[in-house]
Scaffold this active site. Structure first.
Site, PDB file in Angstrom:
ATOM      1  N   LYS A 229      50.030  45.961  44.957  1.00  0.00           N
ATOM      2  CA  LYS A 229      50.777  45.268  46.008  1.00  0.00           C
ATOM      3  C   LYS A 229      52.112  44.717  45.525  1.00  0.00           C
ATOM      4  O   LYS A 229      53.086  44.713  46.287  1.00  0.00           O
ATOM      5  CB  LYS A 229      49.935  44.172  46.664  1.00  0.00           C
ATOM      6  CG  LYS A 229      49.302  43.152  45.769  1.00  0.00           C
ATOM      7  CD  LYS A 229      48.371  42.237  46.558  1.00  0.00           C
ATOM      8  CE  LYS A 229      47.674  41.220  45.669  1.00  0.00           C
ATOM      9  NZ  LYS A 229      46.703  41.862  44.741  1.00  0.00           N
TER      10      LYS A 229
ATOM     11  N   ASN B 228      52.918  36.240  47.153  1.00  0.00           N
ATOM     12  CA  ASN B 228      52.165  36.311  45.913  1.00  0.00           C
ATOM     13  C   ASN B 228      52.952  36.916  44.761  1.00  0.00           C
ATOM     14  O   ASN B 228      52.574  36.774  43.602  1.00  0.00           O
ATOM     15  CB  ASN B 228      50.879  37.122  46.159  1.00  0.00           C
ATOM     16  CG  ASN B 228      49.881  37.010  45.030  1.00  0.00           C
ATOM     17  OD1 ASN B 228      49.391  35.923  44.724  1.00  0.00           O
ATOM     18  ND2 ASN B 228      49.571  38.123  44.396  1.00  0.00           N
TER      19      ASN B 228
ATOM     20  N   HIS C 222      37.916  39.117  42.542  1.00  0.00           N
ATOM     21  CA  HIS C 222      37.851  37.753  43.081  1.00  0.00           C
ATOM     22  C   HIS C 222      36.540  37.474  43.831  1.00  0.00           C
ATOM     23  O   HIS C 222      36.516  36.695  44.783  1.00  0.00           O
ATOM     24  CB  HIS C 222      39.033  37.481  44.029  1.00  0.00           C
ATOM     25  CG  HIS C 222      40.373  37.638  43.391  1.00  0.00           C
ATOM     26  ND1 HIS C 222      40.714  36.997  42.223  1.00  0.00           N
ATOM     27  CD2 HIS C 222      41.457  38.385  43.761  1.00  0.00           C
ATOM     28  CE1 HIS C 222      41.964  37.330  41.904  1.00  0.00           C
ATOM     29  NE2 HIS C 222      42.419  38.169  42.813  1.00  0.00           N
TER      30      HIS C 222
END
Length: 464
Positions: free
Chosen positions: A125, A148, A194
């Site tokens: 990303k 982010n 995560h």
């Protein structure tokens, strides 16, 4: 800065006072809100107070007058247990938001037609976000890149006609953005990550899907289809009436982009309409970067750019620091900084992209070590092992040529000498550690910079 006017005259609690938290405090105050800031770290509270923000322990305030809690993305929302501030907010009926949600509300209130590209995925990303931004800038647009990728979204220029916000969204940020509504939404892939913060892979994938599910009718969903979760996302988005462009590095697509050998195909209604190659861009080596390039192409096409403009700009992309970053050349030897590869899965991408590799690896090991990379050992001319993991990695490498160098400076010197003396036409000295950096460096950025400095300090090296 983007003043958050949607909370004007309201009281807003902010928990988590790192870079994005402080930017949130400033943006809320600029928009006319009263901000009450707090953090579990006293030094962060002191820093906020020094910046002029009101601080108070949120356990002691009157929550009856608080309109929202803005939570930093690093603070647990649900798993393994909600942070105490989240518990207090829920107990008092106060909504819990993140800075991406504040951006979305402000955009809808002030410039709802301004283009907004949101990118998520387990891998790729950041590169995709940077590539979209690069293409837009190279073609004369006004892109604002944040999220982010490292720049707080509320520190960007405000939404406006002709200005495109390109925002990288982690799962944590999506979880805190219930009305996320990009005009172009990208989900690259979903693999386990995560899970300590989301509970299960299905729950994690569900959070990722919110980004593409929030694309309004008339917008464009760009979705990888090389794993079962993204396949299902694309199908559901299409059934919901969204325009969906599918991207794949493994299979053909009817509408989107896919691979044909070294080329990328743009396919529409089952027919190939455009073809291009990334062969001229060293920063986009490997099939994983082909997926990133496909997503960026689809997004920029959706924003109205031509095929010719997109490809021309793409081929000038310099890449991201510490992600297969070409640092320099010494004669025939190319030096590549892939310090961001802190586990075997990440290092695999670089090992697959090169041959005749003089591999610098090691550090604080992750579970599984480098055993998953055994299929790539034949591509490695020699390995130079550093850090805490060196002895264990030597055992895994077995009879494959290697040396325990111990430190990065010794590894770089050894690898450079061996690569120059070897018979390969295109040798590569590759720092792709497959480890965290914490035994010898504070983080992967410092490790990557040290590698870059060591390479560029060698006599005769030409900076790439």
């Amino acid at each position: 800065m983007i003043p958050v006017t949607t909370f004007r005259s309201a009281s807003v609690a902010v928990f988590g006072l790192g870079g994005s938290g402080l930017a949130t405090c400033a943006a809320l105050r600029e928009g006319g809100a009263r901000v009450i800031a707090w953090d579990d770290n006293p030094a962060s509270v002191d820093k906020a107070a020094a910046a002029g923000h009101e601080t108070a322990d949120l356990r002691t305030i009157d929550w009856s007058g608080v309109a929202a809690l803005v939570l930093a993305p690093g603070v647990p929302l649900t798993h393994p247990a909600p942070h105490w501030s989240v518990g207090l907010a829920h107990a008092h009926g106060v909504e819990v938001l993140g800075d991406i949600e504040l951006f979305c509300r402000e955009r809808r209130a002030t410039a709802p037609a301004s283009p907004f590209v949101a990118i998520t995925g387990t891998n790729g990303k950041s590169t995709t976000t940077a590539l979209v931004t690069h293409i837009l800038a190279a073609t004369g647009r006004d892109p604002q890149m944040g999220g982010n990728i490292g720049t707080a979204v509320l520190s960007l220029a405000p939404p406006a006609t002709g200005r495109t916000h390109v925002v990288e969204c982690s799962s944590f940020q999506i979880d805190l953005a219930p009305s996320l509504d990009p005009s172009v939404g990208i989900c690259l892939n979903v693999t386990p990550d995560h899970l300590d913060r989301h509970g299960t892979l299905d729950l994690y994938a569900g959070v990722k899907e919110r980004l593409v599910a929030g694309v309004p009718v008339g917008g464009t969903v760009v979705c990888g289809i090389d794993d079962r979760h993204t396949q299902a996302m694309a199908d559901r988005a299409e059934r919901a009436g969204r325009r969906v462009l599918r991207i794949s590095i493994r299979n053909p697509v009817a509408d989107g982009l896919c691979l044909d050998g070294p080329d990328i195909l743009r396919v529409a209604a089952g027919a190939v309409v455009k073809r291009f190659s990334l062969a001229g861009c060293g920063a986009l080596r490997g099939t994983h970067n082909a997926q990133n390039a496909m997503a960026a192409y689809a997004a920029c096409e959706a924003l109205g750019l031509s095929h010719e403009a997109i490809v021309a700009a793409m081929l000038t992309f310099p890449g991201l620091a510490h992600r297969m970053e070409q640092v320099g050349r010494l004669g025939k030897v190319l030096f590549v900084n892939d310090s961001k590869a802190t586990n075997a899965d990440s290092a695999e991408k670089a090992l697959a992209a090169f041959s005749d590799i003089y591999w610098i690896a090691g550090g604080t090991p992750k579970e599984g070590g480098i055993a998953p990379l055994a299929a790539y050992f034949p591509r490695i001319a020699k390995s130079y092992l550093i850090g805490k993991s060196a002895e264990d990695f030597a055992v895994t490498l077995g009879s494959h040529p290697h040396v325990v160098a111990g430190t990065l400076d010794k590894a770089v010197a050894m690898a450079a000498a061996d690569a120059a003396a070897g018979g390969a036409a295109h040798p590569v000295v590759l720092l792709s550690p497959a480890c965290a950096s914490y035994d010898q460096f504070p983080n992967f950025e410092v490790r990557g910079k040290a590698f870059r400095d060591l390479v560029l300090a060698m006599p005769g090296v030409e900076k790439v």
